[in-house]
Design a protein around this motif. Structure first.
Motif, PDB file in Angstrom:
ATOM      1  N   LYS A  10      14.321 -10.445  -3.730  1.00  0.00           N
ATOM      2  CA  LYS A  10      14.403  -9.193  -4.582  1.00  0.00           C
ATOM      3  C   LYS A  10      13.165  -8.772  -4.914  1.00  0.00           C
ATOM      4  CE  LYS A  10      16.897  -7.841  -8.893  1.00  0.00           C
ATOM      5  NZ  LYS A  10      17.403  -8.327 -10.225  1.00  0.00           N
ATOM      6  N   SER A  42      11.706  -6.596  -2.287  1.00  0.00           N
ATOM      7  CA  SER A  42      12.250  -5.354  -1.953  1.00  0.00           C
ATOM      8  C   SER A  42      11.995  -4.349  -3.059  1.00  0.00           C
ATOM      9  CB  SER A  42      13.595  -5.800  -1.842  1.00  0.00           C
ATOM     10  OG  SER A  42      14.333  -6.216  -2.869  1.00  0.00           O
ATOM     11  N   GLU A  43      12.241  -4.788  -4.386  1.00  0.00           N
ATOM     12  CA  GLU A  43      11.648  -3.881  -5.437  1.00  0.00           C
ATOM     13  C   GLU A  43      10.486  -3.436  -5.399  1.00  0.00           C
ATOM     14  OE1 GLU A  43      12.747  -5.927  -8.901  1.00  0.00           O
ATOM     15  OE2 GLU A  43      14.915  -5.484  -8.648  1.00  0.00           O
ATOM     16  N   HIS A  44       9.385  -4.458  -5.281  1.00  0.00           N
ATOM     17  CA  HIS A  44       7.825  -3.998  -4.913  1.00  0.00           C
ATOM     18  C   HIS A  44       7.687  -2.971  -3.954  1.00  0.00           C
ATOM     19  CE1 HIS A  44       3.740  -4.105  -4.596  1.00  0.00           C
ATOM     20  NE2 HIS A  44       3.875  -4.414  -3.320  1.00  0.00           N
ATOM     21  N   ARG A  83       9.459   0.442  -4.996  1.00  0.00           N
ATOM     22  CA  ARG A  83       8.609   1.364  -5.732  1.00  0.00           C
ATOM     23  C   ARG A  83       7.388   1.779  -5.103  1.00  0.00           C
ATOM     24  NH1 ARG A  83       9.791  -3.514  -9.625  1.00  0.00           N
ATOM     25  NH2 ARG A  83      11.444  -2.805 -10.989  1.00  0.00           N
ATOM     26  N   LEU A 142      11.883   2.703 -12.619  1.00  0.00           N
ATOM     27  CA  LEU A 142      10.746   1.661 -12.084  1.00  0.00           C
ATOM     28  C   LEU A 142      10.497   0.609 -13.209  1.00  0.00           C
ATOM     29  CD1 LEU A 142       8.454   4.170 -10.288  1.00  0.00           C
ATOM     30  CD2 LEU A 142       9.983   2.503  -9.164  1.00  0.00           C
ATOM     31  N   LEU A 153      10.659  -2.635 -15.246  1.00  0.00           N
ATOM     32  CA  LEU A 153      11.415  -3.967 -15.048  1.00  0.00           C
ATOM     33  C   LEU A 153      12.467  -4.292 -15.692  1.00  0.00           C
ATOM     34  CD1 LEU A 153       8.062  -5.753 -14.035  1.00  0.00           C
ATOM     35  CD2 LEU A 153       9.836  -5.039 -12.400  1.00  0.00           C
TER      36      LEU A 153
END
Length: 111
Positions: free
Chosen positions: A22, A25-27, A30, A47, A49
């Motif tokens: 997770k 994938s979020e990094h 973004r 964006l 957190l």
């Protein structure tokens, strides 16, 4: 009760793997949004957190009441194969969430 050790290890490995995937994938999402200049006010808010400033309070209350539940289990007599410890711990953790909820609700009324 002999299966609890492997279950905890398996759960920890699963949770750790999901958390790492997770985070990566979020990094990358973004980074891709920033590279494509898809930045408006709505996107910038997405964006962020954590939008909840009470997250530390929530998990602190849950850990505190979970610890109280474990301390209580030292003093409550129960059989080795009894479901009582699970019930006591679940009730104490739920109580922690409820106390957190009412604290945040009271604070939001004051503001």
């Amino acid at each position: 009760m002999e299966f609890i050790g492997p279950a905890i290890i398996l759960g920890t490995i699963f949770f750790g793997t999901v958390s790492i995937i997770k985070a990566f994938s979020e990094h990358f999402l973004r980074k891709k949004m920033i590279d494509n200049n898809a930045l408006d006010e709505k996107t910038i808010n997405a964006l962020k957190l954590d939008n909840n400033p009470h997250t530390a309070l929530k998990w602190g209350m849950v850990a505190f009441f979970g610890g109280i539940g474990l301390i209580l289990l030292e003093f409550i007599p129960h059989a080795y194969d009894s479901p009582l410890p699970f019930g006591v711990e679940a009730v104490m953790i739920s109580l922690g969430f409820l106390v957190y909820y009412f604290m945040v609700k009271k604070q939001s009324k004051l503001v």
